[in-house]
Design a protein around this motif. Structure first.
Motif, mmCIF file in Angstrom:
data_model
loop_
_atom_site.group_PDB
_atom_site.id
_atom_site.type_symbol
_atom_site.label_atom_id
_atom_site.label_comp_id
_atom_site.label_asym_id
_atom_site.label_seq_id
_atom_site.Cartn_x
_atom_site.Cartn_y
_atom_site.Cartn_z
ATOM 1 N N ALA B 51 -35.733 26.880 -41.014
ATOM 2 C CA ALA B 51 -34.523 27.279 -40.275
ATOM 3 C C ALA B 51 -34.710 27.024 -38.782
ATOM 4 O O ALA B 51 -33.804 26.503 -38.104
ATOM 5 N N VAL B 52 -35.895 27.376 -38.265
ATOM 6 C CA VAL B 52 -36.156 27.202 -36.826
ATOM 7 C C VAL B 52 -36.242 25.712 -36.481
ATOM 8 O O VAL B 52 -35.686 25.266 -35.463
ATOM 9 N N ALA B 53 -36.912 24.932 -37.331
ATOM 10 C CA ALA B 53 -37.005 23.481 -37.082
ATOM 11 C C ALA B 53 -35.611 22.861 -37.037
ATOM 12 O O ALA B 53 -35.316 22.014 -36.187
ATOM 13 N N ARG B 54 -34.747 23.289 -37.943
ATOM 14 C CA ARG B 54 -33.383 22.761 -37.956
ATOM 15 C C ARG B 54 -32.614 23.177 -36.712
ATOM 16 O O ARG B 54 -31.817 22.402 -36.173
ATOM 17 N N ALA B 55 -32.835 24.413 -36.243
ATOM 18 C CA ALA B 55 -32.155 24.872 -35.032
ATOM 19 C C ALA B 55 -32.654 24.107 -33.809
ATOM 20 O O ALA B 55 -31.877 23.780 -32.905
ATOM 21 N N LEU B 56 -33.958 23.818 -33.785
ATOM 22 C CA LEU B 56 -34.530 23.080 -32.650
ATOM 23 C C LEU B 56 -34.041 21.633 -32.632
ATOM 24 O O LEU B 56 -33.849 21.046 -31.563
ATOM 25 N N GLY B 57 -33.843 21.057 -33.809
ATOM 26 C CA GLY B 57 -33.363 19.679 -33.895
ATOM 27 C C GLY B 57 -34.262 18.754 -33.090
ATOM 28 O O GLY B 57 -35.484 18.776 -33.248
ATOM 29 N N ASP B 58 -33.706 17.971 -32.156
ATOM 30 C CA ASP B 58 -34.529 17.037 -31.386
ATOM 31 C C ASP B 58 -35.205 17.707 -30.188
ATOM 32 O O ASP B 58 -35.816 17.034 -29.367
ATOM 33 N N ARG B 59 -35.131 19.045 -30.109
ATOM 34 C CA ARG B 59 -35.884 19.763 -29.075
ATOM 35 C C ARG B 59 -37.330 20.036 -29.493
ATOM 36 O O ARG B 59 -38.108 20.593 -28.739
#
Lengths: 334, 334
Positions: B51-59
């Motif tokens: 979930a966190v990786a998806r929220a971070l996206g290209d960040r």
């Protein structure tokens, strides 16, 4: 002399008697759970064999190919169970017929020589049947701990546990059941709190979730101990109402004949809270006579004699009951 | 710029957002169950990481040793869970603080910028808390499916199942729930009987006993479908009353502040049976504002900003809510 054996195979204990065609009782034996659904085929066969061996006592001996064993048993029997039971009994010299009858019929015939009326059992489960022409006609209830059995031992014990948890959490009223349940689970009373929650509550939850859900049935007797507590009384009244509803669903337009009551909850109910239980059952059963019985062994004996073509009238029923009570008393005394 | 991440770790799904200190939302991610009590530590860490990786996206990128992750989570966390979660987040470049907050507080802060009032969650379980000075003060309910949680999804689904079993057995009243439950379990309607017992009943019992008891929660939505049926309505009313009792137990002498409502049962209740639920909750909460929220992710964001010393007033709360709603919508659209 042909050997006649009657057995009541229960979910916690089993009883066997050896009979004469006259209704005289020649032996009584007791052993553990004899219901294969409750304890598995192997343990059930072992217990029933032991109960019968004890009832036979020194009558163990030559094989009787004409013997008759009638077993009152809850639930459906499997061919494997019947076959293994036959082998076990053959090893005890009982080489003849083994017949299995519904426990509801065993309970009914334990209470009356009539051939019509109702049987209600509330113990591990809660179930009722209409008996017609000496056979089970309609069955209601018995849907098990999760889906039915309102008023059963599990149902009462579960409600006791939920009620005490709610009381300790400030959601429900204070009740005498709290002290009884904490004592029964070995939890010391304390006013300690953790994050605004009673320590007793946290400990009780841990103790109860460590059990199998069905084991909550062991707390049902606490409700009968708390019959003078308003909350305990409400639980018993709701249990009696639930049992009466199951009976009412089995009742046809005309209520007649006897209403025979079996199982630990109805035994305790009629003894310790008779006003509550009689009131609720009367609402379903009208003026029919309510007859509590200890178990189904007399009924299994009645069914055995009837299978041999012997007419069991009220006189013979009284004789059988007296004989089996006497043999039971002697077996306890030994 | 320090990375700020807020996560709502639920028993069936989890949500994460990446925030600016201004309350602007830079990303939204969703994944499966993130509660280690519900699904185990490994699966929970995996879902929260996703979930966190998806929220971070290209960040995703260079490690930020000053990052802050705040997770709203039900139940007690173990040191092993916290340690493994920290490693997982470090792998995503979040090398700073990981803080876990009670889901009750996440829910409360999702609904209001106030720092006192009540949070009630009725979904998998049923639990309520008084919030004082921005912290959880008193917790009531949450005793689990067997011992408490009156009004929860399990409690409703269980009662639906028991009610239909009783109706098919002639013990309870006919109800529209019968058709709904037979359809949901894939059992064809038939009037066939076996030994005076409805075939449908026997098949339904088999289907339901094949489930884990807690899985009965999946039938809770049927009660909301049957809100116009008298029996369905009674079940919802009893659920609302049970939830209100848990809230009432958390209430101190003065009811003030907001009452924030979370969980699937309260969401469905306020949408599909608002009269029933509002009536029962008002009895416990008086005139305090009832605020339903979809989940605890806005609250986790509020708690993250507060932890950085940022004052979250009503204006910033509205901004955060709007930003997260927008990001959520964009994430759904992708």
């Amino acid at each position: 002399m042909r050997k006649i054996v009657a057995v009541d195979a229960g979910g916690t204990s089993s009883r066997a008697v050896v009979l004469e065609a006259s209704g005289d009782c020649r032996g009584f034996g007791r052993a553990g759970a004899g219901n294969p659904t409750a304890v598995g085929i192997e343990a059930a066969v072992e217990a029933l064999g032991l109960a019968v061996a004890r009832a036979l006592g020194d009558r163990l001996g030559d094989t009787d190919a004409e013997s008759l064993v009638v077993i009152a048993l809850a639930g459906a029997e499997t061919p494997e169970f019947v076959q293994r039971l036959g082998s076990r009994f053959a090893g005890l010299g009982l080489g003849g017929t083994v017949a299995i009858e519904p426990d509801l019929l065993g309970t009914f015939c334990s209470g009356t020589a009539l051939e019509h009326g109702y049987a209600v059992i509330a113990g591990t489960g809660a179930i009722a049947a209409r008996v017609s022409d000496g056979r089970i006609h309609t069955v209601r209830g018995g849907s098990g701990w999760l889906l039915g059995d309102t008023g059963s031992g599990f149902w009462i014990g579960h409600l006791v546990a939920r009620t005490v948890v709610a009381a300790l959490d400030g959601i429900g009223r204070p009740t005498a059941l709290t002290g009884l349940l904490l004592e029964a689970t070995g939890i010391e009373r304390t006013s300690a709190k953790h994050r605004g929650r009673a320590e007793e509550l946290t400990r009780l939850e841990h103790a109860l979730y460590a059990l199998q859900p069905v084991e909550l049935a062991r707390f049902a007797p606490l409700a009968f101990e708390a019959v003078d507590d308003p909350v305990g009384r409400e639980i018993l009244d709701a249990a009696a109402e639930g049992i009466a509803r199951i009976l009412a669903a089995a009742v046809q337009t005309d209520v007649s004949g006897a209403v025979v009551l079996g199982g630990s909850v109805l035994a305790a109910g009629m003894e310790r809270a008779p006003a509550i239980f009689t009131h609720r059952l009367r609402a379903a059963a009208g003026d029919a006579q309510l007859i509590p019985v200890a178990d189904g062994v007399v009924g299994a004996a009645v069914l055995a004699l009837r299978r041999l073509g012997i007419r069991v009238d009220a006189r013979l029923h009284r004789h059988l009951t007296g004989e089996i009570d006497r043999a039971r008393g002697e077996a306890v005394a030994q």
